[in-house]
Design a protein around this motif. Structure first.
Motif, mmCIF file in Angstrom:
data_model
loop_
_atom_site.group_PDB
_atom_site.id
_atom_site.type_symbol
_atom_site.label_atom_id
_atom_site.label_comp_id
_atom_site.label_asym_id
_atom_site.label_seq_id
_atom_site.Cartn_x
_atom_site.Cartn_y
_atom_site.Cartn_z
ATOM 1 N N ALA A 38 54.676 46.391 49.858
ATOM 2 C CA ALA A 38 54.286 47.725 50.518
ATOM 3 C C ALA A 38 53.461 47.261 51.887
ATOM 4 N N VAL A 39 52.620 46.400 51.891
ATOM 5 C CA VAL A 39 51.705 45.788 52.903
ATOM 6 C C VAL A 39 52.743 45.281 53.828
ATOM 7 N N GLU A 40 53.527 44.496 53.254
ATOM 8 C CA GLU A 40 54.623 44.036 54.404
ATOM 9 C C GLU A 40 55.372 45.029 55.174
ATOM 10 N N ARG A 41 55.858 46.068 54.555
ATOM 11 C CA ARG A 41 56.731 47.170 55.012
ATOM 12 C C ARG A 41 55.833 47.816 56.240
ATOM 13 N N GLN A 53 56.030 47.843 65.012
ATOM 14 C CA GLN A 53 57.219 48.523 65.810
ATOM 15 C C GLN A 53 56.437 49.777 66.516
ATOM 16 N N SER A 54 55.022 50.200 65.825
ATOM 17 C CA SER A 54 54.390 51.254 66.554
ATOM 18 C C SER A 54 53.235 50.505 67.659
ATOM 19 N N GLY A 55 53.414 49.315 67.804
ATOM 20 C CA GLY A 55 52.172 48.704 68.610
ATOM 21 C C GLY A 55 50.785 48.705 67.880
ATOM 22 N N GLU A 56 50.902 48.864 66.587
ATOM 23 C CA GLU A 56 49.451 48.571 66.044
ATOM 24 C C GLU A 56 49.292 47.257 65.517
ATOM 25 N N GLN A 57 48.129 46.922 65.011
ATOM 26 C CA GLN A 57 47.666 45.829 64.330
ATOM 27 C C GLN A 57 48.193 45.715 62.895
ATOM 28 N N GLU A 58 48.739 44.561 62.857
ATOM 29 C CA GLU A 58 48.825 44.100 61.266
ATOM 30 C C GLU A 58 47.476 43.880 60.576
ATOM 31 N N ARG A 59 47.600 44.145 59.062
ATOM 32 C CA ARG A 59 46.331 43.915 58.093
ATOM 33 C C ARG A 59 46.745 43.509 57.051
ATOM 34 N N PHE A 60 45.848 42.873 56.489
ATOM 35 C CA PHE A 60 45.853 42.446 55.191
ATOM 36 C C PHE A 60 44.951 43.108 54.368
ATOM 37 N N VAL A 61 45.320 43.065 52.927
ATOM 38 C CA VAL A 61 44.426 43.659 51.899
ATOM 39 C C VAL A 61 43.901 42.669 50.837
ATOM 40 N N THR A 62 42.575 42.994 50.682
ATOM 41 C CA THR A 62 42.297 41.885 49.302
ATOM 42 C C THR A 62 42.210 42.997 48.050
ATOM 43 N N ALA A 63 42.572 42.570 47.000
ATOM 44 C CA ALA A 63 42.904 43.414 45.925
ATOM 45 C C ALA A 63 42.808 42.725 44.529
ATOM 46 N N THR A 64 42.147 43.262 43.632
ATOM 47 C CA THR A 64 42.242 42.770 42.061
ATOM 48 C C THR A 64 42.871 44.072 41.373
ATOM 49 N N VAL A 65 44.030 43.520 40.623
ATOM 50 C CA VAL A 65 44.614 44.264 39.735
ATOM 51 C C VAL A 65 44.536 43.923 38.187
ATOM 52 N N CYS A 109 43.989 38.991 44.347
ATOM 53 C CA CYS A 109 44.733 38.947 45.582
ATOM 54 C C CYS A 109 43.523 38.912 46.741
ATOM 55 N N GLY A 110 42.885 37.700 46.608
ATOM 56 C CA GLY A 110 41.837 37.444 47.706
ATOM 57 C C GLY A 110 40.584 38.383 47.662
ATOM 58 N N HIS A 111 40.393 39.103 46.473
ATOM 59 C CA HIS A 111 39.307 40.021 46.643
ATOM 60 C C HIS A 111 38.019 39.320 45.582
ATOM 61 N N LEU A 112 36.709 39.803 45.642
ATOM 62 C CA LEU A 112 35.613 39.607 45.285
ATOM 63 C C LEU A 112 35.828 39.626 43.664
ATOM 64 N N SER A 113 35.288 38.506 43.108
ATOM 65 C CA SER A 113 35.715 38.273 41.337
ATOM 66 C C SER A 113 34.806 39.304 41.002
ATOM 67 N N PRO A 114 35.131 39.962 39.809
ATOM 68 C CA PRO A 114 34.161 41.036 39.242
ATOM 69 C C PRO A 114 32.873 40.301 38.489
ATOM 70 N N TYR A 115 32.235 40.882 38.050
ATOM 71 C CA TYR A 115 31.041 40.493 37.228
ATOM 72 C C TYR A 115 31.140 41.197 35.701
ATOM 73 N N LEU A 116 30.646 40.520 34.664
ATOM 74 C CA LEU A 116 30.651 40.622 33.337
ATOM 75 C C LEU A 116 29.399 40.819 32.824
ATOM 76 N N GLY A 137 49.812 40.873 52.092
ATOM 77 C CA GLY A 137 50.080 40.797 53.401
ATOM 78 C C GLY A 137 50.183 39.467 53.839
ATOM 79 N N LEU A 138 49.744 38.545 53.429
ATOM 80 C CA LEU A 138 49.661 37.159 53.823
ATOM 81 C C LEU A 138 50.519 36.246 52.799
ATOM 82 N N ALA A 139 51.103 36.590 52.005
ATOM 83 C CA ALA A 139 51.870 35.783 51.018
ATOM 84 C C ALA A 139 52.961 34.931 51.587
ATOM 85 N N ALA A 140 53.473 35.790 52.527
ATOM 86 C CA ALA A 140 54.663 34.852 53.406
ATOM 87 C C ALA A 140 54.316 33.635 54.156
#
Length: 400
Positions: A216-219, A226-238, A286-293, A312-315
Motif C-alpha cells: 500500500a505504501v509503495e502504491r 506522479q503528482s510531484g510529491e515526496q515519497e514517504r516511509f512509515v514505521t509500524a508494528t503489527v 517494521c522499523g517502529h519503536l519497540s513496545p514496553y511490557l 515503503g523501504l523494503a524494495a
C-alpha cells in the motif's frame, strides 16, 4: 471536532478588558511624563506605537478602537498644546491618521492569514481524528486504552496512526508513524489504515498483513511521484493476540522465532494457556519503536523486537526474506505499552530525552485506562510543555 479543539487551534487575542486597561495605563503614563517634562516636546506622539503593538496580537476591532483612541488623544492634546502654526498641526494629524490606517490594514492582513491557517489545521486534525477509531476498544482478546494527541501547529500536523481489528485470525493491532508532517503525511497514513483494515481480515498470517501494508505504501509513493510529491516511509508494528494462527509457522513454512525473553507461560495456539497466567502476543516490527511490557510487580521490560524495515523501504533492502514474527507472553495482569516518538523524543532544557522506561516504572500503580494520559502528562512536564510531534500511547491488556 468539538469546541475545545477549535479553541485550542484558533489564534488567541488578548481580552478586551486587558486591552482597555493597558491602553489607559500607557496613555496616562505618557501624558504624565509629558506634563512633568515641562518642555514642548511631543511625547504624546509615542502613543501611535500602541496600535502598532496591538496589531501583531489583537483583533481588527481592537486595533481600530485603540487607533481611534490614540488619534483622539493626540487631537485633543494638539488643541490644548498646539504647535507653532496651523500647518504643523494639520501635518501631525494627517501623519497620525495615515500611520493608524496602515496599522489597521496590516492587522487585518495578519488576522486573515491566521484564520486561513487555523482552518487548514482544523481540517487536517479533524480528518486525522476521523481516520482513527475512538478508544477504548474491547475485543474478545484484549482491552485497548489509549491517547492520541495531534501536534496542532502550522504545517506540523503529523502522521501517527493506530487501529485495532477483531478478526477470525485474532485481534490485530497496528501502531505507526508516517515520515513528515502535514496533509501529505495524513494521506500516506490513510493508505496504510485502509490496507490494514482489509488485510487484517483477509490474511491469516501476520507477515502477510505487513506485506499488504508495504504494498500500500509503495502504491501510494508511486502515485505521489506522479503528482510531484515526496515519497514517504512509515514505521509500524503489527500485533496479533488470540486466534487460531499462532502455531508458529511463517508463510514460507519456517518456524516463527520465539522471543528470547519470553517467560514460557504462553502456549503455541495464540490463545491464553490453560492456567490463564499469560496471553501470547505475536508481533511484526517494521522499523517502529519497540513496545514496553509493564509487569504486575512494577517491572518494566522493553520487548526486544527485530528492528525491521520501515514500510515503503523494503524494495531497497531486497533481502527476499519474509518479515520475522516475534512471540512473547503478556501476563494476565500485565500491560503492553505501544507508543510513538512524540513521547520518546520529548526533551528537557538540556536536550535530554524523556526516560520512558523510568516513567513507566513510576506509573506502575496507575490503572491501565489512565496510564496513557499519565505518561503523556509526565513527558509534557519533562519538556516544559513543548511538543515536537504527535503523541500516541496505547495500553493493551488481556480482555477481562
Amino acid at each position: 471536532m468539538d469546541g475545545n479543539d477549535q479553541q485550542s487551534i484558533a489564534p488567541r487575542a488578548p481580552g478586551n478588558r486587558a486591552v482597555v486597561l493597558g491602553v489607559l495605563a500607557a496613555t496616562a503614563a505618557v501624558l504624565l511624563v509629558q506634563a512633568a517634562s515641562g518642555t514642548v516636546s511631543r511625547l504624546v506622539l509615542l502613543l501611535v506605537f500602541l496600535p502598532a503593538l496591538l496589531a501583531g496580537l489583537g483583533t481588527v476591532a481592537q486595533t481600530v478602537a485603540v487607533s481611534v483612541w490614540v488619534t483622539a488623544v493626540i487631537v485633543v492634546h494638539s488643541v490644548l498644546v498646539p504647535p507653532g502654526d496651523l500647518s504643523a498641526r494639520l501635518g501631525t494629524l494627517v501623519g497620525v491618521i495615515a500611520a493608524e490606517g496602515a496599522v489597521i490594514a496590516l492587522c487585518a492582513r495578519r488576522v486573515r492569514r491566521e484564520r486561513q491557517l487555523s482552518r487548514m489545521r482544523q481540517v487536517a486534525v479533524a480528518l486525522q481524528r476521523q481516520l482513527l477509531r475512538p478508544l477504548p476498544v474491547t475485543t474478545s482478546d484484549v482491552r485497548l486504552d489509549g491517547l492520541y494527541r495531534p501536534l496542532e501547529e502550522d504545517a506540523m500536523v503529523g502522521g501517527d496512526l493506530y487501529d485495532v481489528a477483531e478478526t477470525p485470525h485474532g485481534t490485530r493491532v497496528l501502531v505507526g508513524d508516517v515520515q513528515g508532517k502535514g496533509l501529505p503525511a495524513i494521506g500516506t497514513g490513510f493508505a496504510v489504515l485502509s490496507a490494514f483494515r482489509e488485510a487484517a481480515f483477509r490474511e491469516p498470517r501476520l507477515p502477510a498483513v505487513a506485506d499488504a501494508l508495504e504494498a500500500a505504501v509503495e502504491r501510494h509513493n508511486a502515485y505521489a511521484v506522479q503528482s510531484g510529491e515526496q515519497e514517504r516511509f512509515v514505521t509500524a508494528t503489527v500485533l496479533c493476540v488470540g486466534g487460531p494462527d499462532g502455531n508458529g509457522e511463517s508463510p514460507d513454512g519456517n518456524r516463527e522465532s520465539p522471543d528470547a525473553n519470553t517467560n514460557g507461560n504462553a502456549n503455541g495456539n495464540g490463545a491464553r494457556p490453560r492456567d490463564g497466567s499469560a496471553t501470547e502476543v505475536r508481533a511484526v516490527n517494521c522499523g517502529h519503536l519497540s513496545p514496553y511490557l509493564l509487569h504486575p510487580d512494577g517491572r518494566v521490560e522493553p520487548v526486544p523486537l527485530d528492528a525491521g524495515i520501515p514500510l515503503g523501504l523494503a524494495a531497497l533492502a531486497a533481502t527476499g526474506e519474509p518479515r520475522p514474527v516475534r512471540r512473547f507472553a503478556l501476563p494476565g495482569d500485565g500491560v503492553l505499552v505501544l507508543l510513538t516518538d512524540g513521547i520518546t523524543e520529548a526533551q528537557d532544557a538540556s536536550g535530554t530525552f524523556y526516560p520512558v522506561e523510568q516513567g513507566l516504572a513510576d506509573l506502575a500503580a496507575t490503572p491501565a485506562d489512565a496510564l496513557p494520559e499519565a505518561l503523556d502528562r509526565r513527558a509534557r512536564r519533562w519538556s516544559g510543555g513543548h511538543s515536537r510531534d504527535d503523541v500516541t500511547v496505547l495500553a493493551l491488556r488481556p480482555a477481562p
